[in-house]
Design a protein around this motif. Structure first.
Motif, PDB file in Angstrom:
ATOM      1  N   VAL A  98     -15.253  18.573 -46.314  1.00  0.00           N
ATOM      2  CA  VAL A  98     -15.779  18.240 -47.642  1.00  0.00           C
ATOM      3  C   VAL A  98     -14.607  18.074 -48.606  1.00  0.00           C
ATOM      4  CG1 VAL A  98     -17.200  19.021 -49.569  1.00  0.00           C
ATOM      5  CG2 VAL A  98     -17.900  19.543 -47.212  1.00  0.00           C
ATOM      6  N   ILE A  99     -14.583  16.962 -49.312  1.00  0.00           N
ATOM      7  CA  ILE A  99     -13.533  16.755 -50.316  1.00  0.00           C
ATOM      8  C   ILE A  99     -13.851  17.615 -51.528  1.00  0.00           C
ATOM      9  CG2 ILE A  99     -12.425  15.082 -51.846  1.00  0.00           C
ATOM     10  CD1 ILE A  99     -13.111  12.926 -49.788  1.00  0.00           C
ATOM     11  N   GLN A 100     -12.907  18.502 -51.870  1.00  0.00           N
ATOM     12  CA  GLN A 100     -13.094  19.395 -53.008  1.00  0.00           C
ATOM     13  C   GLN A 100     -11.922  19.234 -53.973  1.00  0.00           C
ATOM     14  OE1 GLN A 100     -14.606  23.463 -51.686  1.00  0.00           O
ATOM     15  NE2 GLN A 100     -13.950  22.619 -49.706  1.00  0.00           N
ATOM     16  N   TYR A 101     -12.096  19.740 -55.171  1.00  0.00           N
ATOM     17  CA  TYR A 101     -11.099  19.550 -56.219  1.00  0.00           C
ATOM     18  C   TYR A 101     -10.674  20.919 -56.744  1.00  0.00           C
ATOM     19  CZ  TYR A 101     -13.060  14.963 -55.540  1.00  0.00           C
ATOM     20  OH  TYR A 101     -13.494  13.806 -54.960  1.00  0.00           O
ATOM     21  N   VAL A 102      -9.837  21.573 -55.948  1.00  0.00           N
ATOM     22  CA  VAL A 102      -9.417  22.946 -56.221  1.00  0.00           C
ATOM     23  C   VAL A 102      -8.084  22.933 -56.964  1.00  0.00           C
ATOM     24  CG1 VAL A 102      -8.845  25.175 -55.185  1.00  0.00           C
ATOM     25  CG2 VAL A 102     -10.567  23.689 -54.099  1.00  0.00           C
ATOM     26  N   PRO A 103      -7.985  23.631 -58.083  1.00  0.00           N
ATOM     27  CA  PRO A 103      -6.688  23.706 -58.771  1.00  0.00           C
ATOM     28  C   PRO A 103      -5.598  24.240 -57.832  1.00  0.00           C
ATOM     29  CG  PRO A 103      -8.438  24.587 -60.157  1.00  0.00           C
ATOM     30  CD  PRO A 103      -9.048  24.354 -58.802  1.00  0.00           C
ATOM     31  N   PHE A 104      -4.417  23.691 -57.954  1.00  0.00           N
ATOM     32  CA  PHE A 104      -3.332  24.046 -57.043  1.00  0.00           C
ATOM     33  C   PHE A 104      -2.971  25.528 -57.145  1.00  0.00           C
ATOM     34  CE2 PHE A 104       1.109  23.531 -55.374  1.00  0.00           C
ATOM     35  CZ  PHE A 104       0.740  23.006 -54.137  1.00  0.00           C
ATOM     36  N   SER A 105      -3.127  26.096 -58.324  1.00  0.00           N
ATOM     37  CA  SER A 105      -2.787  27.503 -58.520  1.00  0.00           C
ATOM     38  C   SER A 105      -3.707  28.432 -57.749  1.00  0.00           C
ATOM     39  CB  SER A 105      -2.848  27.854 -60.011  1.00  0.00           C
ATOM     40  OG  SER A 105      -4.152  27.623 -60.524  1.00  0.00           O
ATOM     41  N   HIS A 106      -4.859  27.933 -57.278  1.00  0.00           N
ATOM     42  CA  HIS A 106      -5.745  28.741 -56.451  1.00  0.00           C
ATOM     43  C   HIS A 106      -5.230  28.820 -55.018  1.00  0.00           C
ATOM     44  CE1 HIS A 106      -9.559  28.242 -59.175  1.00  0.00           C
ATOM     45  NE2 HIS A 106      -8.472  28.611 -59.848  1.00  0.00           N
ATOM     46  N   LYS A 107      -4.306  27.922 -54.683  1.00  0.00           N
ATOM     47  CA  LYS A 107      -3.780  27.862 -53.325  1.00  0.00           C
ATOM     48  C   LYS A 107      -2.419  28.538 -53.177  1.00  0.00           C
ATOM     49  CE  LYS A 107      -5.912  23.295 -52.699  1.00  0.00           C
ATOM     50  NZ  LYS A 107      -5.648  21.861 -52.387  1.00  0.00           N
ATOM     51  N   THR A 108      -1.667  28.627 -54.277  1.00  0.00           N
ATOM     52  CA  THR A 108      -0.299  29.139 -54.213  1.00  0.00           C
ATOM     53  C   THR A 108       0.123  29.702 -55.564  1.00  0.00           C
ATOM     54  OG1 THR A 108       2.037  28.509 -53.940  1.00  0.00           O
ATOM     55  CG2 THR A 108       0.533  26.777 -54.604  1.00  0.00           C
ATOM     56  N   ASP A 109       0.925  30.759 -55.516  1.00  0.00           N
ATOM     57  CA  ASP A 109       1.489  31.318 -56.743  1.00  0.00           C
ATOM     58  C   ASP A 109       2.836  30.695 -57.083  1.00  0.00           C
ATOM     59  OD1 ASP A 109      -0.591  33.145 -57.244  1.00  0.00           O
ATOM     60  OD2 ASP A 109       0.256  34.566 -55.793  1.00  0.00           O
ATOM     61  N   SER A 110       3.551  30.236 -56.055  1.00  0.00           N
ATOM     62  CA  SER A 110       4.931  29.775 -56.230  1.00  0.00           C
ATOM     63  C   SER A 110       5.070  28.264 -56.317  1.00  0.00           C
ATOM     64  CB  SER A 110       5.791  30.272 -55.061  1.00  0.00           C
ATOM     65  OG  SER A 110       5.401  29.627 -53.844  1.00  0.00           O
TER      66      SER A 110
END
Length: 279
Positions: free
Chosen positions: A216-228
């Protein structure tokens, strides 16, 4: 040393500067362009992004790599390098300081005006060297519109996805090697621009979340995936791996241009270290 002698020495040093032949259109005079254009119909257009690329790599990494790959490639196929599109749509990463965004509609119009200007001056073969995933569909739209003129050919190298097909025997960390600012990207930068790599600050950061619905194509903010700003293990990067990835990818692009577009190779490319093995 007398002042007169110092001035004479300075003049001599200035006189010794030789003119550099460049493949970059922006570094040519209009008269030089006329001469060079007679030699080629191929223009390379680099594009990238201005966004977080981990704590160890510069914000302009995407564009820096696109330009350098274009320069290397142009030396082997006698191409002219057109204007660089330095900023793309990085909305998903905009929470990270320094990240800049050009909205898709503005990027598309700017690129369209650029390629139409290049078409006006006789270019018929357009190769887009692109290092930002967000630019891919926009460039594809432009390319299809350009090819309404049947004399024009277009192709796009989505570089970070492209090298994923040519990394056997080079990278160590599997698919995550090609994640953001991870092993592959770090290696390429260590080879192309080691002076811009702050290895005191590189990190190994796995994704913060696991995607339970990759279909499923989703639109997740990048900060939810990585802190650095890094996803994966950047500390596995080496200049040797970067050299192998660059050489192998450039060789493949030249092969395509030669076999599909009939563009003559004007120089031999040093083969990648195909025997490079991971430890």
């Amino acid at each position: 040393m007398p002042l007169v002698s110092v001035i004479k020495n300075l003049k001599s040093e200035v006189m010794m500067v030789t003119f550099k032949k460049s493949n970059l259109l922006k570094e040519m005079s209009w008269t030089q362009f006329i001469v060079r254009k007679k030699e080629t119909d191929l223009v390379i257009i680099p594009s990238g992004a201005f966004e977080v690329y981990g704590p160890h790599l510069p914000l302009g990494t995407d564009t820096i790599v696109a330009v350098k790959i274009s320069e290397i490639l142009s030396n082997h196929v006698n191409a002219i390098i057109g204007p660089t599109l330095e900023v793309g749509d990085s909305t998903a990463l905009e929470e990270f300081p320094g990240t800049m965004t050009i909205k898709a509609e503005n990027f598309k119009q700017y690129l369209w005006d650029t390629v139409k200007s290049l078409e006006k001056w006789g270019f018929k073969q357009f190769l887009f060297i692109n290092t930002h995933a967000g630019n891919v569909p926009i460039i594809s739209q432009i390319a299809r519109d350009l090819q309404a003129n049947q004399e024009i050919k277009c192709a796009q190298i989505d570089y970070w996805r492209f090298i994923k097909n040519h990394c056997d025997g080079i990278i160590e960390s599997g698919d995550l090697a090609h994640a953001h600012a991870s092993e592959a990207g770090t290696s390429v930068m260590m080879y192309l621009h080691p002076e811009l790599c702050d290895l005191d600050n590189w990190v190994h950061e796995p994704p913060k979340i696991k995607d339970q619905y990759p279909d499923v194509i989703q639109y997740v903010p990048f900060s939810h995936k990585t802190d650095s700003g890094t996803i994966g293990n950047a500390t596995l990067g080496t200049a040797e791996k970067g050299e192998a990835l660059v050489n192998r990818s450039v060789e493949r692009i030249v092969q395509f241009l030669s076999e599909s577009w009939g563009i003559k190779r004007v120089d031999n490319i040093k083969k990648s270290a195909s025997s490079l093995k991971t430890s």
